[in-house]
Design an enzyme around this catalytic site. Sequence first.
Site, PDB file in Angstrom:
ATOM      1  CG  MET A 174       0.935 -13.117  11.254  1.00 13.87           C
ATOM      2  SD  MET A 174       1.766 -11.535  11.484  1.00 13.87           S
ATOM      3  CE  MET A 174       3.459 -12.026  11.214  1.00 13.87           C
ATOM      4  N   GLY A 175      -0.206 -14.593   7.334  1.00  9.22           N
ATOM      5  CA  GLY A 175      -0.220 -14.835   5.901  1.00  9.22           C
ATOM      6  C   GLY A 175      -1.634 -14.812   5.368  1.00  9.22           C
ATOM      7  NE  ARG A 176      -5.098 -10.030   6.877  1.00 12.07           N
ATOM      8  CZ  ARG A 176      -5.697 -10.111   8.066  1.00 12.07           C
ATOM      9  NH1 ARG A 176      -6.912 -10.609   8.160  1.00 12.07           N
ATOM     10  NH2 ARG A 176      -5.073  -9.727   9.156  1.00 12.07           N
ATOM     11  CD  GLU A 229      -3.371 -13.649   9.029  1.00 16.04           C
ATOM     12  OE1 GLU A 229      -4.193 -13.260   9.856  1.00 16.04           O
ATOM     13  OE2 GLU A 229      -2.339 -12.989   8.742  1.00 16.04           O
ATOM     14  CG  ASP A 270       2.197 -11.438   5.353  1.00 19.27           C
ATOM     15  OD1 ASP A 270       2.473 -11.935   6.459  1.00 19.27           O
ATOM     16  OD2 ASP A 270       1.119 -10.878   5.105  1.00 19.27           O
ATOM     17  CB  THR A 321       5.597  -7.383   3.416  1.00 14.72           C
ATOM     18  OG1 THR A 321       5.034  -8.686   3.626  1.00 14.72           O
ATOM     19  CG2 THR A 321       6.560  -7.512   2.259  1.00 14.72           C
ATOM     20  CD  GLN A 370       2.912 -15.490  13.436  1.00 19.87           C
ATOM     21  OE1 GLN A 370       3.159 -16.036  12.381  1.00 19.87           O
ATOM     22  NE2 GLN A 370       1.677 -15.260  13.825  1.00 19.87           N
ATOM     23  NE  ARG A 371       3.257  -6.811  12.291  1.00 22.81           N
ATOM     24  CZ  ARG A 371       2.717  -7.032  11.084  1.00 22.81           C
ATOM     25  NH1 ARG A 371       1.647  -7.751  10.976  1.00 22.81           N
ATOM     26  NH2 ARG A 371       3.231  -6.497  10.014  1.00 22.81           N
ATOM     27  N   GLY A 390       0.824  -1.200   0.000  1.00 26.46           N
ATOM     28  CA  GLY A 390       0.000   0.000   0.000  1.00 26.46           C
ATOM     29  C   GLY A 390       0.860   1.252   0.000  1.00 26.46           C
TER      30      GLY A 390
END
Lengths: 341, 341, 341, 341
Positions: free
Chosen positions: D169-171, D221, D127, D125, D273-274, D104
Amino acid sequence: MRIGILTSGGDAPGLNAVIRGAVLKGDKMYNQEFVGFRSGWRGVIEEELLPLGRHEVRGISKQGGTILGTSRTNPFEGNGGPDRIREVLERNDIESIIAIGGEGTLAAARRLSDAGLPIVGVPKTIDNDISATDYTFGFDTAVQIATDAMDRLRTTGDAHGRCMIAEVMGRHVGWIALHSGMAAGAHAILIPEQKTSMDQIIEWVTSASDRGRAPLVVVSEGFLLDTMDDTHHERGLDAFGRPRLGGIGEMLAPMIEERTGIETRATTLGHIQRGGTPTSYDRVLATRLGMSVLELARTKQWGKMVALRGTDIITVPFEDALGQLKTVPQHRYDEARVLFG
Amino acid sequence: MRIGILTSGGDAPGLNAVIRGAVLKGDKMYNQEFVGFRSGWRGVIEEELLPLGRHEVRGISKQGGTILGTSRTNPFEGNGGPDRIREVLERNDIESIIAIGGEGTLAAARRLSDAGLPIVGVPKTIDNDISATDYTFGFDTAVQIATDAMDRLRTTGDAHGRCMIAEVMGRHVGWIALHSGMAAGAHAILIPEQKTSMDQIIEWVTSASDRGRAPLVVVSEGFLLDTMDDTHHERGLDAFGRPRLGGIGEMLAPMIEERTGIETRATTLGHIQRGGTPTSYDRVLATRLGMSVLELARTKQWGKMVALRGTDIITVPFEDALGQLKTVPQHRYDEARVLFG
Amino acid sequence: MRIGILTSGGDAPGLNAVIRGAVLKGDKMYNQEFVGFRSGWRGVIEEELLPLGRHEVRGISKQGGTILGTSRTNPFEGNGGPDRIREVLERNDIESIIAIGGEGTLAAARRLSDAGLPIVGVPKTIDNDISATDYTFGFDTAVQIATDAMDRLRTTGDAHGRCMIAEVMGRHVGWIALHSGMAAGAHAILIPEQKTSMDQIIEWVTSASDRGRAPLVVVSEGFLLDTMDDTHHERGLDAFGRPRLGGIGEMLAPMIEERTGIETRATTLGHIQRGGTPTSYDRVLATRLGMSVLELARTKQWGKMVALRGTDIITVPFEDALGQLKTVPQHRYDEARVLFG
Amino acid sequence: MRIGILTSGGDAPGLNAVIRGAVLKGDKMYNQEFVGFRSGWRGVIEEELLPLGRHEVRGISKQGGTILGTSRTNPFEGNGGPDRIREVLERNDIESIIAIGGEGTLAAARRLSDAGLPIVGVPKTIDNDISATDYTFGFDTAVQIATDAMDRLRTTGDAHGRCMIAEVMGRHVGWIALHSGMAAGAHAILIPEQKTSMDQIIEWVTSASDRGRAPLVVVSEGFLLDTMDDTHHERGLDAFGRPRLGGIGEMLAPMIEERTGIETRATTLGHIQRGGTPTSYDRVLATRLGMSVLELARTKQWGKMVALRGTDIITVPFEDALGQLKTVPQHRYDEARVLFG
């Protein structure tokens, strides 16, 4: 009237948590103001003060070292002494001193307290060798770091079929070696309290090796073979009375290798044992000690220090911490020794 | 026909993950059977075999060391050589060898391969000094351990206002020093590829100290002052040509202390850098290498090894890994050097 | 005659160190033989035995979980009961049982002991809620894991200016929350022993936020708002008596966010708190408990268990551990509460 | 003329190392001055500036979070837009902006760059889903934290014979699941890129259980069963189209338990995780990116960002990072899938 705080002697993980505990409690409950002395007693004698309020202690309980700095300065040396200190306190509107330090610091604190100065204390030693407290903060962190290192040494020892020696801190007492060695499953733990013969060490090493294990030997820096006298370390001599450069671990390695034929490597853990993030155990203990010593200062119990007894923080006079090192008692050594070999 | 696997040379975190990757993939996709050679080439020559199936590799990818054991045995020495190895393979129904090892192992593997033996390889070195692969497994773990240790050393350095020296592995190349020093924010990184003057080191140390920092100096074990020649380490000489016992870090400490007046302490990280649980990075890399080398063996690409290029596992001939060490290039050193002082 | 060992109830880091301590000491000092029961009391009742000698306990003290497996089987249920157990012991040449477990296990052990069965015990609970012992093994590890997680949550909270909620274990007592919250510098610690109003929580959160901190709230899974009654958790109801799915942390997050306008995120640490490598503290404690309970079994002190008192391992009857949970006393909560807000 | 730096979007371990790398290099090599924008684009639009010099970046490369704060503010919303930003830059003597952020942020940066604003970027990121760079900083740390958690979950799973589910995580992409699952030896890895049937999952779980293993299932996720459509997550629906509260891991647990009869527990790793200390890998990568982006700004290469290619830091236009997420390619999934079950 402000309270002054100093940290003295070698650093130990948890020092900052003690400082934070005292300052936060004082600030929140009593609007108490604080000031820090830079680098231990030197900051007192040389009147080097640091601001020490809520802002300064923010987020520090997980930091190793000490935000105040430390030194081994003796408050009686040079321009020091009770009169000088009293003068500095008065000129800076400081009512009392919280001294966080080891045996030397506590002994000095006692002398100053006997001379009428308003001092309270918190015992500090990585080595866990102060009497009158079950444990000192920093010890748990040092044991954890040593244990982690030994877990690593074991896998490399296993891969090569080597005997690994880990030399840990402990000039006069073997607490770090005892606990980390027990945690890591060492085949021999050599501590200053127990002079041991080379024959005995070889027996343990050989026994482990015969069962297919890569022997792990943990040794306190102050350990002495039974053939060495107490002055070998001070005089820098090896087991044969010759000058030596490395530590006791490096001295033992070739002796073990020669006697057993097993490739042997020594690692001296050194300064990494006393730095960095404290364990949660040390942070909790240190925070509680800090909050309790603040009460000592507020209630003017000069000449006293805080200590751990079971799960309680108690108050004891300085002298209870002095005079005799807390060594590893025979029954604790015997308990561990069962697992050797 | 079975595939034999051996690990040779110094251990590195990730060896077990390579083994597991090869065995699991072989077992699941091809019903391939495996056998391990105990302690590297020695197990081949002396015909010491270990069972190596799915059960044996269970849960090992997070274990340091190597379940097969390792040694520095040269396959051409003693009773070794191509004929002996061919005989052992045939008698034990072994079609090919997966050799996991460093430059020495890969060089030997190439000679054996040239002699017609069915060998494929996986490069292994803690030091990250093998050409033809971006990274070797074990390197990331070593850098992480060294970085953690330096994070600890910094807090104790700060508390005392000391210069701390951390000596890390790297006899011929400075990769571990470069990465761990960069990660830990070192004020000087001294590597074998860059002979440096004492004046320069003093300038960096003084500069950091002048800004109120406790200087952190990271030094590869193979670093040389510009006054030392390449044989100083082999001959065990210090900067003045005198015999020395400790490593380069211990040699530098008193020199820095004398020149700067800053109390200086050296710590040699030693064997803890190569043992214990691998990082996730090394486990993933090693697992992928293990699965890929299995394909090399299955497709009979003798004389080749697997390597990392970007995010891909590629195949290269043994010779690409030989001949020239992968040293720290000038631009990587210059990049880091900006941060010194 | 052999000694049988079982582990029962939820797993706790240190179980394997207890087993190893007992087996190694028995083997080395008395040539004692052991056998394991698989999966707690189930293994007794169903006569599922595991070999348990020196080989089986090799290197396990640093492993989480339990090599014997565990279950929540009640020895009095189904085909169980004293007669069945006596029969299994006799048929398998087992003289006595060392039962390692929590309150339920110890209560069952007491009933069996009262019925004449030769049982000794080791208390086990992550939650540290067993009376008669200063600490239980596993607790220190759980606190360390929770503290590490909170250290991480704080940096992400700070980056976003968020309120972070960490839900930790503790259905009936708040020890893990108290210690990890204190270690991590939490701005509020919510425990089952202290029902608290939402107004109070908001005050703490707002106070921290007003000082520019990202509030950290630590909450035990069993905490209740003062508007909730003791059955809300059992009945799965939220603060408003509505059915809820997540834990108490997830329930509080939107309530805090709505009242304060501060973005709030909850994390439930869950099962990671009880697994994995034990801390050195827990390994030492567990090893000592294992060695001591072996003595209890050897000296036939049925109906007793080992416990920690200060730095000593002591012996107490089962009943001392039963009847009353060891909750966080008011003075410990008050001590921590000073730091809230 | 000063350079302004901002961090935008979710935090990632390494942000501070990027900032430090840029500021230190600029300060030392060019005497470049910097200023920080507080909380991402919001600080630009609302003209909230922070001092950002050598002192501010001292020791921060090992800190999680970002000293500048972050937010999800879109620079085109509200009072924002190119004109507003140009005005703020001019009034504050800021020549250019270094924007550190995710897709973004980079998309906005490109639009602003197209509008003539002097912007360079660093991709960020957790991710690892940004094209044009091999890895993003923060990813390695997230994988390491997830792997450590899984190592813990496995021991508790083994002790109870349970199936453990770890939701990471990991949309939209499965990189964290793929790497941590591979490192932890998962028996199934479920990622958004690969819709999978419940039958297949049950087969993997059963296969592991049949071999006596406690199954470990790692799930991103954003994973969807083949019976779910892409809007299930957005609409908060479970596999049966019913409203759901927990994440996908909690949804799968009862389904697996019901089908297999194996007790199953889900853990959602969440925000841990972050946050916290970055791995050495991420610190090195982030530091190098920070130093390189400084060069981009100094040489006025507006509209470009830095990226990792192999072992090199390269320069790419913003658009290379946009348009298409970097998903897990089929061959990487197939490679991992061999190890499932």
